[in-house]
Scaffold this motif. Structure first.
Motif, PDB file in Angstrom:
ATOM      1  N   LYS A  41       0.821  -1.211   0.000  1.00 50.78           N
ATOM      2  CA  LYS A  41       0.000   0.000   0.000  1.00 50.78           C
ATOM      3  C   LYS A  41       0.857   1.264   0.000  1.00 50.78           C
ATOM      4  O   LYS A  41       1.832   1.366   0.729  1.00 50.78           O
ATOM      5  CB  LYS A  41      -0.879  -0.029   1.253  1.00 50.78           C
ATOM      6  CG  LYS A  41      -1.651   1.243   1.484  1.00 50.78           C
ATOM      7  CD  LYS A  41      -2.255   1.239   2.882  1.00 50.78           C
ATOM      8  CE  LYS A  41      -2.574   2.655   3.321  1.00 50.78           C
ATOM      9  NZ  LYS A  41      -3.648   3.277   2.571  1.00 50.78           N
ATOM     10  N   PHE A  42       0.447   2.213  -0.836  1.00 54.59           N
ATOM     11  CA  PHE A  42       1.045   3.550  -0.803  1.00 54.59           C
ATOM     12  C   PHE A  42      -0.074   4.534  -0.460  1.00 54.59           C
ATOM     13  O   PHE A  42      -0.996   4.167   0.276  1.00 54.59           O
ATOM     14  CB  PHE A  42       1.757   3.830  -2.133  1.00 54.59           C
ATOM     15  CG  PHE A  42       2.981   2.966  -2.314  1.00 54.59           C
ATOM     16  CD1 PHE A  42       4.206   3.427  -1.878  1.00 54.59           C
ATOM     17  CD2 PHE A  42       2.891   1.690  -2.851  1.00 54.59           C
ATOM     18  CE1 PHE A  42       5.335   2.622  -1.975  1.00 54.59           C
ATOM     19  CE2 PHE A  42       4.011   0.875  -2.958  1.00 54.59           C
ATOM     20  CZ  PHE A  42       5.240   1.346  -2.517  1.00 54.59           C
ATOM     21  N   ALA A  43      -0.045   5.782  -0.992  1.00 54.56           N
ATOM     22  CA  ALA A  43      -1.099   6.729  -0.615  1.00 54.56           C
ATOM     23  C   ALA A  43      -2.432   6.288  -1.212  1.00 54.56           C
ATOM     24  O   ALA A  43      -2.609   6.284  -2.427  1.00 54.56           O
ATOM     25  CB  ALA A  43      -0.753   8.138  -1.092  1.00 54.56           C
ATOM     26  N   SER A  44      -3.375   5.928  -0.337  1.00 56.88           N
ATOM     27  CA  SER A  44      -4.626   5.334  -0.817  1.00 56.88           C
ATOM     28  C   SER A  44      -5.617   5.249   0.316  1.00 56.88           C
ATOM     29  O   SER A  44      -5.291   5.579   1.453  1.00 56.88           O
ATOM     30  CB  SER A  44      -4.367   3.909  -1.319  1.00 56.88           C
ATOM     31  OG  SER A  44      -4.000   3.093  -0.220  1.00 56.88           O
ATOM     32  N   THR A  61       3.771   9.536  -3.177  1.00 55.81           N
ATOM     33  CA  THR A  61       3.638  10.923  -2.725  1.00 55.81           C
ATOM     34  C   THR A  61       4.727  11.359  -1.753  1.00 55.81           C
ATOM     35  O   THR A  61       4.756  12.517  -1.362  1.00 55.81           O
ATOM     36  CB  THR A  61       2.286  11.133  -2.000  1.00 55.81           C
ATOM     37  OG1 THR A  61       2.223  10.247  -0.894  1.00 55.81           O
ATOM     38  CG2 THR A  61       1.104  10.881  -2.908  1.00 55.81           C
ATOM     39  N   ASP A  66       8.461   6.640  -0.088  1.00 57.16           N
ATOM     40  CA  ASP A  66       7.697   5.715  -0.928  1.00 57.16           C
ATOM     41  C   ASP A  66       8.318   5.568  -2.320  1.00 57.16           C
ATOM     42  O   ASP A  66       8.278   4.499  -2.928  1.00 57.16           O
ATOM     43  CB  ASP A  66       6.236   6.184  -1.032  1.00 57.16           C
ATOM     44  CG  ASP A  66       5.451   5.825   0.223  1.00 57.16           C
ATOM     45  OD1 ASP A  66       6.020   5.127   1.092  1.00 57.16           O
ATOM     46  OD2 ASP A  66       4.280   6.233   0.341  1.00 57.16           O
TER      47      ASP A  66
END
Ligand code: SF4
Ligand code: SF4
Lengths: 430, 263
Positions: B10-13, B62, B66
């Protein structure tokens, strides 16, 4: 004296990304930090200048587990700004949608995310081999929640059918009626689930927190009411910003909240709701609470899973009632004209109270947006409780202590992605 | 035989896309049987290091950290597949690519210096090579299961690239634009939702991003004829897939044209 650190790099079975860091001096707990390293997504800034109708669609994207709470808080706030009065039918259907989200979220958290801690598994999936009936039941309950949100919202994640003023389309009576047999089964299954979790072995822990939740004179709080606290205060939603204050701390991308008057953190969520509104639970949920002898003011955060179970039962019972009576012959939404104004609203997301405030202009554009999600409000209280808990588990071997800390954090069902403006555990000893 | 190793990152989400996997209740235990889930923090505390056979990546890039993390994931993964609008098009958070990031940070945080973020929110493919992109905000769980199935079978996954309009015709939904004059991005948006919004009486807002041969200029002209301003149309495109090439190009064109008209 040796310095010890306990570190959990990535907190698992929580929604979003965060870690936990604990530093000890001998046996003395020096510092506990819940570290939210979820990248900030800056929703409040990107909403500015957009049409007010975008708010329910965009704010839903803050959190994939509780999009309904975001949609409900934003539409209520916009309606207040516009002076829109919704019909009792629309209000009832909004509660129905909310029941769907509580069933989905509580069903998932109880069975797949939290129960494994008590039974010693790394996940719900791993638990499935030894507890196939329980895991399958959990999956089925969660699915019911999704089916309901799917029907009334159009889609289980990020529903498309919610709008300022009501709904785009109201499903037919027949479509609602089709869910009734599943929900009848679900009500019984939810009662079984709650009895099951009430039988788990719970570690002792007393939290000194102040409980806070919405409260409404005649219904279990979901989408309306005043803020009730366990110290006896009642706070109007319009005073939310004056009573609850957010502060930024260096170690987290989520803001920390405190009560302004006391300067102390507070707790939101199922434990607070049940403690403060037990007499307004549905009849089966109330009866069950008595049967399992759930404490009148439960102060052990580990036991929040039981409160979640009681709310699961409540949601099924309330949903069933609405599904059975639904006639579907009304207007789906109330229309409105633009006017400049300020609107705010608080509703009960599965994890706790979610506050939205918007300022809009005469063309229906958002001038300012302010969103206070539940996890960011709970975060400071979680740290306080953790500090007490670390003191209790610290003689244990390092990895065991870290695991026990992680278990406590999961008890709050923190939703890290929603703390837009949260886990690893590190314990450091010196 | 060893089962294929599946990892979810998972990243920006918002977690909505990975939740789609947990939402596939009827298939979940079967999937969990067919693969070995070796990394999926939202679902399990069991975490293994790479290599992985399939890495599912949710979210956009972002932060500087990351941007580094995705490089290692690429090295560890045989197939890297992005899931959702955040990972394939930068997501709703890419709206800051048009704004002054520092001003945005100041609007949300009292002390923005504590937090490190990049100027932009970018799709995964701008950082590393991606083997397959699954669209949607959120993705469609059936498409996800199908894509995992084909990757495991060594086939090239296929998802339809036609527009939402075609699905409306198939399911017999009356066109909301023709019948009610409702603005709808359906003609330029990729199918995947079974034409959901029009079936609920509202216009599509483009959550699956641009369809293969989308003619955006033509749709803008039509919307203008129906009374929408260029700024309004640009706003519609600046949504969950704002930073996709096609939507970005058209919204930029509209904003420029409007600027020219104003002189
Ligand atoms: S694409 Fe949409 S549903 Fe998926 S993670 Fe991003 S915001 Fe959530
Ligand atoms: S109709 Fe458009 S906006 Fe609606 S779900 Fe489908 S792709 Fe998304």
């Amino acid at each position: 004296m040796t310095e010890r650190k306990i570190k959990v790099e990535t907190l698992t079975r929580v929604e979003g990304e965060g870690g936990l860091y604990v530093r000890l001096q001998g046996e003395q707990v020096e510092e506990v930090r819940l570290e939210i390293y979820e990248p900030p997504r800056l929703f409040e800034a990107l909403l500015r200048g957009r049409p007010l109708e975008d708010a329910p669609d965009i704010t839903a994207r803050i959190c994939g587990i509780c999009p309904v709470a975001y949609q409900m808080s934003s539409v209520h706030a916009m309606e207040m700004a516009l002076g829109v009065e919704i019909t009792p039918e629309i209000r009832r259907l909004r509660r129905l949608l909310y029941c769907g989200e509580w069933i989905e979220s509580h069903g998932l958290h109880m069975h797949l995310l939290h129960a494994p801690d008590f039974l010693g598994f790394e996940s719900g999936l791993a638990m499935a081999k030894q507890f196939p009936d329980e895991v399958n039941r959990g999956l089925r309950l969660k699915k019911h929640g999704n089916q309901l949100v799917d029907l009334l919202g159009g889609r289980a994640i990020h529903p498309v059918n919610v709008c300022v003023g009501g709904f785009y389309r109201i499903p037919s009576r027949n479509e609602f009626q089709k869910l009734v047999p599943d929900f009848e089964w679900g009500l019984n299954a939810a009662i079984e689930t709650t009895r099951w979790v009430a039988g788990f072995e719970y570690p002792e822990l007393e939290s000194e927190c102040e409980f806070v939740s919405l409260s409404h004179p005649d219904e279990y709080p979901m989408n309306e009411g005043v803020m009730q606290t366990s110290s006896g205060d009642q706070i109007e939603i319009s005073d939310y910003r004056d009573e609850f204050q957010e502060q930024q701390v260096p170690h987290s991308t989520a803001l920390h909240a405190i009560r302004k008057t006391t300067g102390r953190p507070y707790l939101l969520g199922p434990l607070s709701r049940v403690n403060l509104n037990r007499d307004r639970l549905s009849p089966s949920a109330r009866k069950l609470a008595d049967e399992i002898a759930f404490e009148p003011e439960c102060r052990n955060p580990h036991r929040a899973i039981i409160a979640r179970g009681l709310e699961l039962v409540h949601s099924y019972e309330e949903a069933l009632q609405i599904l059975r009576d639904e006639h579907s012959t009304r207007q789906p939404r109330v229309t409105y004209d633009y006017q400049a104004g300020v609107g705010m609203s608080a509703t009960e997301a599965p994890r706790g109270t979610l506050f939205h405030r918007y300022e809009i202009d005469t063309e229906g554009k958002i001038v300012e947006a302010d969103i206070i999600p539940p996890t960011s409000q709970n975060q400071a209280q979680i740290e306080v409780d953790l500090k007490a808990w670390v003191g209790q588990v610290i003689e244990k071997e390092e990895s065991q202590a870290a695991r026990l800390c992680e278990n406590l954090v999961r008890a709050y069902d923190p939703c890290i992605s929603c703390s837009t403006h949260f886990l690893n555990v590190t314990i450091e000893r010196s | 035989m060893c089962k294929p190793r599946l990892a979810v990152f998972k990243f920006a989400s918002c977690d909505g896309c990975q939740l789609s996997l947990l939402d596939a209740e009827d298939h979940l235990l079967a999937v969990a049987d067919a693969v070995e889930i070796v990394y999926f923090p939202e679902a399990t505390s069991h975490m293994e290091e790479g290599p992985y056979d399939i890495a599912l990546v949710e979210g956009s890039i972002t932060t500087p950290h990351d941007a580094e993390r995705i490089q290692q994931i690429r090295k560890d993964a045989r197939y890297l597949m992005t899931i959702g609008a955040c990972a394939t098009a930068g997501g709703i958070q890419a709206l800051r690519n048009w704004a002054d990031k520092d001003e945005f940070m100041q609007a949300v945080y009292a002390t923005p210096e504590y937090i490190q973020v990049l100027e932009t929110s970018t799709p995964i493919a701008e950082h590393v090579q991606v083997d397959f992109e699954l669209r949607g905000c959120p993705i469609n769980q059936y498409q996800l299961i199908e894509v995992i199935r084909s990757l495991l079978a060594g086939q090239t996954p296929r998802t339809p690239r036609h527009s939402v309009c075609l699905d409306c015709k198939r399911r017999g939904t009356v066109c909301v634009t023709v019948a009610q004059g409702t603005a709808c991005l359906g003609p330029v948006t990729q199918s995947g939702c079974h034409a959901l919004c029009p079936s609920y009486n509202r216009g599509c807002y483009g959550c699956f991003g641009p369809a293969l041969q989308a003619n955006l200029v033509s749709l803008s002209e039509q919307m203008e004829r129906e009374g929408a301003s260029k700024a309004e149309i640009a706003h519609k495109l600046k949504n969950f897939n704002a930073y996709s090439h096609a939507f970005r190009t058209e919204s930029t064109r509209l904003v420029q044209l409007e600027g020219d008209q104003r002189g």
